[in-house]
Design a protein around this motif. Structure first.
Motif, PDB file in Angstrom:
ATOM      1  N   MET A  41      34.943 -20.232   6.935  1.00  0.00           N
ATOM      2  CA  MET A  41      33.776 -20.997   7.354  1.00  0.00           C
ATOM      3  C   MET A  41      33.047 -20.304   8.502  1.00  0.00           C
ATOM      4  O   MET A  41      32.532 -20.952   9.400  1.00  0.00           O
ATOM      5  CB  MET A  41      34.212 -22.402   7.806  1.00  0.00           C
ATOM      6  CG  MET A  41      34.990 -23.182   6.765  1.00  0.00           C
ATOM      7  SD  MET A  41      33.957 -23.622   5.348  1.00  0.00           S
ATOM      8  CE  MET A  41      35.179 -24.436   4.295  1.00  0.00           C
ATOM      9  N   HIS A  42      33.025 -18.960   8.502  1.00  0.00           N
ATOM     10  CA  HIS A  42      32.374 -18.235   9.587  1.00  0.00           C
ATOM     11  C   HIS A  42      31.268 -17.361   9.020  1.00  0.00           C
ATOM     12  O   HIS A  42      31.126 -17.211   7.808  1.00  0.00           O
ATOM     13  CB  HIS A  42      33.382 -17.403  10.367  1.00  0.00           C
ATOM     14  CG  HIS A  42      34.183 -16.463   9.520  1.00  0.00           C
ATOM     15  ND1 HIS A  42      35.233 -16.886   8.735  1.00  0.00           N
ATOM     16  CD2 HIS A  42      34.090 -15.127   9.316  1.00  0.00           C
ATOM     17  CE1 HIS A  42      35.757 -15.854   8.106  1.00  0.00           C
ATOM     18  NE2 HIS A  42      35.077 -14.787   8.419  1.00  0.00           N
ATOM     19  N   PHE A 161      39.520 -23.870  11.534  1.00  0.00           N
ATOM     20  CA  PHE A 161      38.237 -23.892  12.246  1.00  0.00           C
ATOM     21  C   PHE A 161      38.442 -23.480  13.695  1.00  0.00           C
ATOM     22  O   PHE A 161      39.559 -23.577  14.235  1.00  0.00           O
ATOM     23  CB  PHE A 161      37.599 -25.280  12.173  1.00  0.00           C
ATOM     24  CG  PHE A 161      37.061 -25.621  10.813  1.00  0.00           C
ATOM     25  CD1 PHE A 161      35.756 -25.320  10.476  1.00  0.00           C
ATOM     26  CD2 PHE A 161      37.866 -26.212   9.860  1.00  0.00           C
ATOM     27  CE1 PHE A 161      35.256 -25.603   9.218  1.00  0.00           C
ATOM     28  CE2 PHE A 161      37.391 -26.506   8.595  1.00  0.00           C
ATOM     29  CZ  PHE A 161      36.074 -26.195   8.272  1.00  0.00           C
ATOM     30  N   HIS A 280      40.334 -31.112   7.267  1.00  0.00           N
ATOM     31  CA  HIS A 280      39.377 -30.468   8.163  1.00  0.00           C
ATOM     32  C   HIS A 280      38.198 -29.875   7.393  1.00  0.00           C
ATOM     33  O   HIS A 280      37.068 -29.857   7.904  1.00  0.00           O
ATOM     34  CB  HIS A 280      40.050 -29.393   9.028  1.00  0.00           C
ATOM     35  CG  HIS A 280      40.907 -28.426   8.273  1.00  0.00           C
ATOM     36  ND1 HIS A 280      42.266 -28.564   8.156  1.00  0.00           N
ATOM     37  CD2 HIS A 280      40.610 -27.281   7.606  1.00  0.00           C
ATOM     38  CE1 HIS A 280      42.764 -27.559   7.470  1.00  0.00           C
ATOM     39  NE2 HIS A 280      41.772 -26.766   7.110  1.00  0.00           N
ATOM     40  N   SER A 281      38.439 -29.427   6.158  1.00  0.00           N
ATOM     41  CA  SER A 281      37.336 -28.905   5.347  1.00  0.00           C
ATOM     42  C   SER A 281      36.373 -30.011   4.938  1.00  0.00           C
ATOM     43  O   SER A 281      35.145 -29.821   4.937  1.00  0.00           O
ATOM     44  CB  SER A 281      37.885 -28.213   4.095  1.00  0.00           C
ATOM     45  OG  SER A 281      38.743 -27.156   4.433  1.00  0.00           O
ATOM     46  N   TYR A 284      34.177 -30.989   7.842  1.00  0.00           N
ATOM     47  CA  TYR A 284      33.109 -29.999   8.001  1.00  0.00           C
ATOM     48  C   TYR A 284      31.964 -30.239   7.014  1.00  0.00           C
ATOM     49  O   TYR A 284      30.784 -30.164   7.369  1.00  0.00           O
ATOM     50  CB  TYR A 284      33.703 -28.608   7.792  1.00  0.00           C
ATOM     51  CG  TYR A 284      32.700 -27.472   7.762  1.00  0.00           C
ATOM     52  CD1 TYR A 284      32.230 -26.911   8.941  1.00  0.00           C
ATOM     53  CD2 TYR A 284      32.246 -26.951   6.553  1.00  0.00           C
ATOM     54  CE1 TYR A 284      31.323 -25.857   8.919  1.00  0.00           C
ATOM     55  CE2 TYR A 284      31.347 -25.899   6.518  1.00  0.00           C
ATOM     56  CZ  TYR A 284      30.890 -25.355   7.704  1.00  0.00           C
ATOM     57  OH  TYR A 284      29.991 -24.323   7.683  1.00  0.00           O
ATOM     58  N   LYS A 285      32.316 -30.550   5.760  1.00  0.00           N
ATOM     59  CA  LYS A 285      31.301 -30.673   4.716  1.00  0.00           C
ATOM     60  C   LYS A 285      30.564 -32.006   4.737  1.00  0.00           C
ATOM     61  O   LYS A 285      29.380 -32.065   4.391  1.00  0.00           O
ATOM     62  CB  LYS A 285      31.953 -30.488   3.343  1.00  0.00           C
ATOM     63  CG  LYS A 285      32.505 -29.099   3.099  1.00  0.00           C
ATOM     64  CD  LYS A 285      33.231 -29.051   1.758  1.00  0.00           C
ATOM     65  CE  LYS A 285      33.797 -27.678   1.488  1.00  0.00           C
ATOM     66  NZ  LYS A 285      34.545 -27.614   0.216  1.00  0.00           N
ATOM     67  N   VAL A 288      30.027 -33.435   9.539  1.00  0.00           N
ATOM     68  CA  VAL A 288      29.238 -32.625  10.464  1.00  0.00           C
ATOM     69  C   VAL A 288      27.958 -32.229   9.740  1.00  0.00           C
ATOM     70  O   VAL A 288      27.946 -31.314   8.926  1.00  0.00           O
ATOM     71  CB  VAL A 288      30.022 -31.379  10.924  1.00  0.00           C
ATOM     72  CG1 VAL A 288      29.200 -30.569  11.906  1.00  0.00           C
ATOM     73  CG2 VAL A 288      31.344 -31.794  11.563  1.00  0.00           C
ATOM     74  N   ARG A 303      28.171 -25.853  13.409  1.00  0.00           N
ATOM     75  CA  ARG A 303      28.880 -26.799  12.547  1.00  0.00           C
ATOM     76  C   ARG A 303      30.387 -26.591  12.638  1.00  0.00           C
ATOM     77  O   ARG A 303      31.163 -27.553  12.660  1.00  0.00           O
ATOM     78  CB  ARG A 303      28.426 -26.641  11.090  1.00  0.00           C
ATOM     79  CG  ARG A 303      26.993 -27.097  10.826  1.00  0.00           C
ATOM     80  CD  ARG A 303      26.717 -27.147   9.341  1.00  0.00           C
ATOM     81  NE  ARG A 303      27.518 -28.202   8.721  1.00  0.00           N
ATOM     82  CZ  ARG A 303      27.854 -28.214   7.442  1.00  0.00           C
ATOM     83  NH1 ARG A 303      27.511 -27.216   6.651  1.00  0.00           N
ATOM     84  NH2 ARG A 303      28.558 -29.201   6.958  1.00  0.00           N
ATOM     85  N   ASN A 304      30.796 -25.341  12.662  1.00  0.00           N
ATOM     86  CA  ASN A 304      32.212 -25.036  12.784  1.00  0.00           C
ATOM     87  C   ASN A 304      32.793 -25.643  14.066  1.00  0.00           C
ATOM     88  O   ASN A 304      33.839 -26.297  14.042  1.00  0.00           O
ATOM     89  CB  ASN A 304      32.398 -23.512  12.776  1.00  0.00           C
ATOM     90  CG  ASN A 304      33.849 -23.087  12.649  1.00  0.00           C
ATOM     91  OD1 ASN A 304      34.726 -23.631  13.304  1.00  0.00           O
ATOM     92  ND2 ASN A 304      34.094 -22.086  11.818  1.00  0.00           N
ATOM     93  N   SER A 305      32.118 -25.445  15.179  1.00  0.00           N
ATOM     94  CA  SER A 305      32.634 -25.913  16.466  1.00  0.00           C
ATOM     95  C   SER A 305      32.637 -27.432  16.577  1.00  0.00           C
ATOM     96  O   SER A 305      33.417 -28.001  17.357  1.00  0.00           O
ATOM     97  CB  SER A 305      31.809 -25.316  17.609  1.00  0.00           C
ATOM     98  OG  SER A 305      30.473 -25.812  17.595  1.00  0.00           O
ATOM     99  N   THR A 307      33.505 -29.428  14.194  1.00  0.00           N
ATOM    100  CA  THR A 307      34.513 -29.973  13.289  1.00  0.00           C
ATOM    101  C   THR A 307      35.829 -30.280  13.997  1.00  0.00           C
ATOM    102  O   THR A 307      36.416 -31.348  13.817  1.00  0.00           O
ATOM    103  CB  THR A 307      34.764 -28.993  12.131  1.00  0.00           C
ATOM    104  OG1 THR A 307      33.542 -28.793  11.408  1.00  0.00           O
ATOM    105  CG2 THR A 307      35.830 -29.517  11.182  1.00  0.00           C
TER     106      THR A 307
END
Length: 378
Positions: A41-42, A161, A280-281, A284-285, A288, A303-305, A307
């Protein structure tokens, strides 16, 4: 202990800085590239050998502890760590060490710890099992391999993440430090402080921008150290409930158990097959909503941060009561059950799009086609 914390933090921080600054010199074999897996996710190619500075920070702390007259076992802890850490680092560099081989390395490390540090399971909270594991050394060894290897692998599962696994580890180690201090176990307190310092030095660069990743070397190091300290704390201190460490690590452990059930039973897929529908995925989807669909680096990092804090809060729901009731088995067992119920409820709410607006961040609504795509993924 202040010296241990400062030295571990400084060593980890400096090595992370060096790896990032000279990324161009080693990026062809140490970086994670965009789109190289379902859990990536980066945005940019990023060094994934954060396990090296974390281990170096831990090692310098161990050296300081070793020269303390009551800390000679620190050398044995280093010996125990090496097999699982080396397996993780080789995977980070070659991508050719299978999950089974890494799990076997964790088993070997667990057995070395059992031999050198006398890290055994003698109390499980149930009289029959307690009698069996104390009577049969082979059964004890199998239980140690299962517990330590399972927690080690589970920590790698949640390392998805920026800051997620690292902060959860610091929270767990802080609780272990507190209880170690309460029972006057200075050796284990020192191990916790050294790893806290090494992890914070890494987190400075990992969160929020993700300029370096822990990789398998870092995640397996975290998992093994947490598991080993948990086992030793219960073994060395009769007042500590065996359910205290279980409640501490219930988030990564249940994430792993639930993932195996979801893949094998519900979807009919291999249990070890990577996918992008861990809790956690899904957070994120679906929760966030900051610039959904954007491929710009700044938006993806943001968005990553955003989560990880959701999962920090979930982990705190088990870590805080574990710290408060570390000697009370009935209360700890109750909170284990409550955590599992909360996790499953939260997961179901996300899957069925029952999340309340106040629980999301970013404010942008999901488009119909995005909802259809998300549903098909699950």
């Amino acid at each position: 202990m202040i010296n241990v914390l400062a030295a571990s933090l400084a060593m980890s921080w400096l090595l992370c800085f060096g790896l990032i600054i000279f990324k161009h010199a080693h990026q062809h074999f140490t970086t994670d590239h965009v789109g190289s897996g379902p859990q990536k996710m980066h945005h940019d190619a990023t060094p994934r050998i954060g396990g090296v500075p974390i281990f170096a920070g831990l090692l310098i702390g161990m050296v300081i502890l070793y020269f303390g007259e009551w800390q000679i076992n620190s050398l044995f802890m280093v010996y125990s760590i090496l097999p699982v850490w080396i397996a993780g680092i080789i995977e980070d560099l070659t991508k050719k060490v299978s999950p089974l081989k890494r799990l076997i390395a964790a088993f070997v490390s667990a057995l070395i710890g059992m031999w050198l540090l006398d890290a055994k399971l003698v109390r499980l909270g149930t009289p029959l099992l307690d009698q069996l594991v104390t009577s049969y050394i082979v059964l004890n060894a199998l239980m140690i391999m299962l517990a330590v290897g399972g927690i080690t692998h589970a920590m790698n599962i949640i390392d998805g993440f920026n800051g997620l696994a690292g902060v959860v580890v610091v929270m767990i180690l802080s609780a272990l430090s507190y209880v170690s201090y309460q029972v006057n176990d200075i050796f284990l307190l020192g191990q916790c402080i050294a790893l806290i310092g090494a992890t914070i030095g890494f987190l400075f660069w990992n969160y929020p921008k993700g300029t370096i990743f822990a990789g398998d070397g870092g995640a397996y190091l975290w998992g093994f150290m947490v598991a080993e300290i948990c086992v030793m704390l219960v073994y060395r201190n009769p007042t500590v409930s065996p359910w205290f460490p279980l409640l501490l690590v219930i988030y990564p452990v249940w994430e792993t158990v639930f993932s195996i059930y979801r893949r094998k039973v519900i979807r009919g897929l291999p249990a070890g097959l990577p996918d992008a529908i861990h809790l956690h995925s899904l957070v994120y989807k679906r929760m966030v909503r900051h610039m959904i669909g954007s491929k710009e680096g700044a938006h993806m990092i943001r968005r990553n941060s955003l989560t990880a804090p959701y999962l920090w809060g979930l982990a705190a729901f088990s870590i805080i009561p574990a710290t408060l009731f570390w000697s009370s088995t009935p209360v700890l067992m109750l909170f284990v059950v409550l955590f599992i119920l909360c996790y499953c409820t939260f997961y179901a709410m996300i899957v069925h799009f029952k999340i309340k607006p106040w629980m999301t961040v970013g404010g942008r609504k999901q488009c119909p086609n995005e909802k259809e795509r998300a549903t098909s993924e699950v």
